[in-house]
Design a protein around this motif. Structure first.
Motif, short mmCIF file in Angstrom:
data_model
loop_
_atom_site.label_atom_id
_atom_site.label_comp_id
_atom_site.label_asym_id
_atom_site.label_seq_id
_atom_site.Cartn_x
_atom_site.Cartn_y
_atom_site.Cartn_z
N VAL A 19 0.84 -1.20 0.00
CA VAL A 19 0.00 0.00 0.00
C VAL A 19 0.87 1.25 0.00
N THR A 20 1.96 1.24 0.76
CA THR A 20 2.88 2.38 0.80
C THR A 20 3.46 2.66 -0.58
N LEU A 21 3.92 1.61 -1.26
CA LEU A 21 4.49 1.79 -2.60
C LEU A 21 3.45 2.30 -3.59
N GLN A 22 2.23 1.77 -3.50
CA GLN A 22 1.16 2.25 -4.38
C GLN A 22 0.90 3.73 -4.14
N LEU A 23 0.83 4.12 -2.89
CA LEU A 23 0.53 5.50 -2.54
C LEU A 23 1.61 6.45 -3.03
N VAL A 24 2.86 6.09 -2.78
CA VAL A 24 3.97 6.99 -3.12
C VAL A 24 4.19 7.05 -4.63
N LEU A 25 4.23 5.90 -5.28
CA LEU A 25 4.52 5.89 -6.72
C LEU A 25 3.39 6.50 -7.54
N THR A 26 2.14 6.21 -7.16
CA THR A 26 1.01 6.78 -7.90
C THR A 26 0.98 8.30 -7.77
N SER A 27 1.14 8.80 -6.55
CA SER A 27 1.13 10.25 -6.35
C SER A 27 2.31 10.91 -7.07
N ALA A 28 3.47 10.25 -7.08
CA ALA A 28 4.64 10.83 -7.76
C ALA A 28 4.42 10.89 -9.27
N LEU A 29 3.85 9.84 -9.84
CA LEU A 29 3.63 9.81 -11.29
C LEU A 29 2.56 10.82 -11.71
N VAL A 30 1.46 10.86 -10.97
CA VAL A 30 0.41 11.83 -11.30
C VAL A 30 0.93 13.25 -11.08
N GLY A 31 1.69 13.45 -10.02
CA GLY A 31 2.27 14.76 -9.76
C GLY A 31 3.21 15.19 -10.87
N ALA A 32 3.97 14.24 -11.43
CA ALA A 32 4.88 14.57 -12.52
C ALA A 32 4.14 15.05 -13.76
N VAL A 33 2.93 14.52 -13.98
CA VAL A 33 2.14 14.93 -15.15
C VAL A 33 1.74 16.40 -15.05
N PHE A 34 1.38 16.84 -13.83
CA PHE A 34 0.90 18.21 -13.66
C PHE A 34 2.02 19.19 -13.29
N GLN A 111 7.60 19.21 -7.13
CA GLN A 111 8.19 18.89 -8.44
C GLN A 111 8.13 20.09 -9.38
N ALA A 112 7.04 20.84 -9.33
CA ALA A 112 6.91 22.02 -10.19
C ALA A 112 7.98 23.06 -9.86
N GLU A 113 8.24 23.26 -8.59
CA GLU A 113 9.26 24.23 -8.19
C GLU A 113 10.66 23.76 -8.59
N ILE A 114 10.90 22.46 -8.51
CA ILE A 114 12.20 21.92 -8.95
C ILE A 114 12.38 22.14 -10.45
N LEU A 115 11.35 21.84 -11.24
CA LEU A 115 11.45 22.03 -12.68
C LEU A 115 11.56 23.51 -13.04
N ARG A 116 10.82 24.35 -12.32
CA ARG A 116 10.90 25.79 -12.60
C ARG A 116 12.32 26.30 -12.36
N GLY A 117 12.92 25.86 -11.27
CA GLY A 117 14.29 26.29 -11.00
C GLY A 117 15.28 25.79 -12.03
N ALA A 118 15.09 24.54 -12.48
CA ALA A 118 15.99 23.98 -13.49
C ALA A 118 15.85 24.72 -14.82
N LEU A 119 14.61 25.01 -15.23
CA LEU A 119 14.40 25.74 -16.48
C LEU A 119 14.94 27.17 -16.39
N SER A 120 14.78 27.79 -15.24
CA SER A 120 15.24 29.17 -15.08
C SER A 120 16.76 29.27 -15.08
N SER A 121 17.44 28.19 -14.72
CA SER A 121 18.90 28.22 -14.64
C SER A 121 19.58 28.03 -15.99
N LEU A 122 18.81 27.66 -17.02
CA LEU A 122 19.42 27.47 -18.34
C LEU A 122 19.80 28.83 -18.94
#
Length: 242
Positions: A19-34, A111-122
């Motif tokens: 259940v822990t793996l389902q919860l973490v991996l599902t939320s991470a994958l859906v979060g990555a989409v948005f 995840q959005a803040e991590i990607l924003r920072g990575a894109l801004s640093s280019l």
């Protein structure tokens, strides 16, 4: 190790691990989409969308995950009538789905803040060069900017996944039968502390597995940086005496 204790409660703890793996991996994958659209809105030119994205990220990064879980799970019960009329009460009455929703909203912000920072640093010059070549915005983003940003964001994203895994124990407070909840149940019936040792070992194994997978992925994605051409020295010229 108490084999009788393992036989009685081992299967339940392993189910909690699932259940822990389902919860973490599902939320991470859906979060990555948005996360990517949210990061683009955060860096975008439209002020209202930029401020809305910033407000979302600031709220979910600045408030405790436990409070977000309580707000969704217990707060939904306060507006049960409205949720029933909308036909979504079936979702909010389920503890697992509420925890999944809270984890998804939380990790999307990070995840959005991590990607924003990575894109801004280019370097800005890459975008200007793409524009001068007549490349479209989608081509520039997905073929030039995003691959570089993902390499830069890879390690922080791995850290976020590990933090989400360890934070998944918070779902036990709303009776989600994940690893920590199963461990607490086993301890309440056996009063044997070694069940918590089992849980700690399982968390350690999962974290180490993620760390190694992320290390291998980073090594694979950056392999081109290690294959540099070796400069060839000019042939020596022998001087002959006249």
């Amino acid at each position: 190790m108490d084999m009788e204790l393992l036989a009685n409660y081992g299967p339940k703890i392993l189910w909690g691990l699932t259940v822990t793996l389902q919860l973490v991996l599902t939320s991470a994958l859906v979060g990555a989409v948005f996360a990517l659209p949210l990061a683009l809105l955060r860096n975008g030119p439209v002020a209202i969308f930029r401020y809305m994205a910033k407000a979302y990220i600031v709220f979910f990064r600045g408030t405790p995950l436990l409070g977000q879980i309580f707000l969704i799970y217990y707060g939904a019960g306060q507006i049960r009538g409205e949720l029933t009329s909308l036909g979504v009460w079936w979702f909010f009455r389920d503890a697992y789905l509420c925890a999944l929703f809270a984890f998804t909203l939380n990790t999307t912000a990070y995840q959005a803040e991590i990607l924003r920072g990575a894109l801004s640093s280019l370097p800005r010059g890459q975008l200007e060069a793409a524009n001068s070549l007549g490349l479209g915005r989608a081509t520039t983003l997905f073929q030039i900017l995003l691959p570089q940003a993902l390499i830069m964001a890879l390690r922080p994203l791995g850290n976020e996944l590990i933090l989400s895994l360890k934070a998944s124990a918070l779902a036990s407070v709303i009776t989600v039968p994940e690893l920590m909840q199963a461990t607490k149940l086993a301890f309440s019936r056996s009063f044997d502390f070694q069940v918590y040792v089992w849980a700690a070992v399982l968390y350690l194994v999962m974290v180490e597995t993620i760390r190694r997978i992320w290390g291998a992925l980073e090594w694979y994605l950056t392999r081109h940086l290690r294959h540099r051409s070796t400069p060839v020295s000019a042939p020596s010229v022998e001087l002959q005496k006249a």
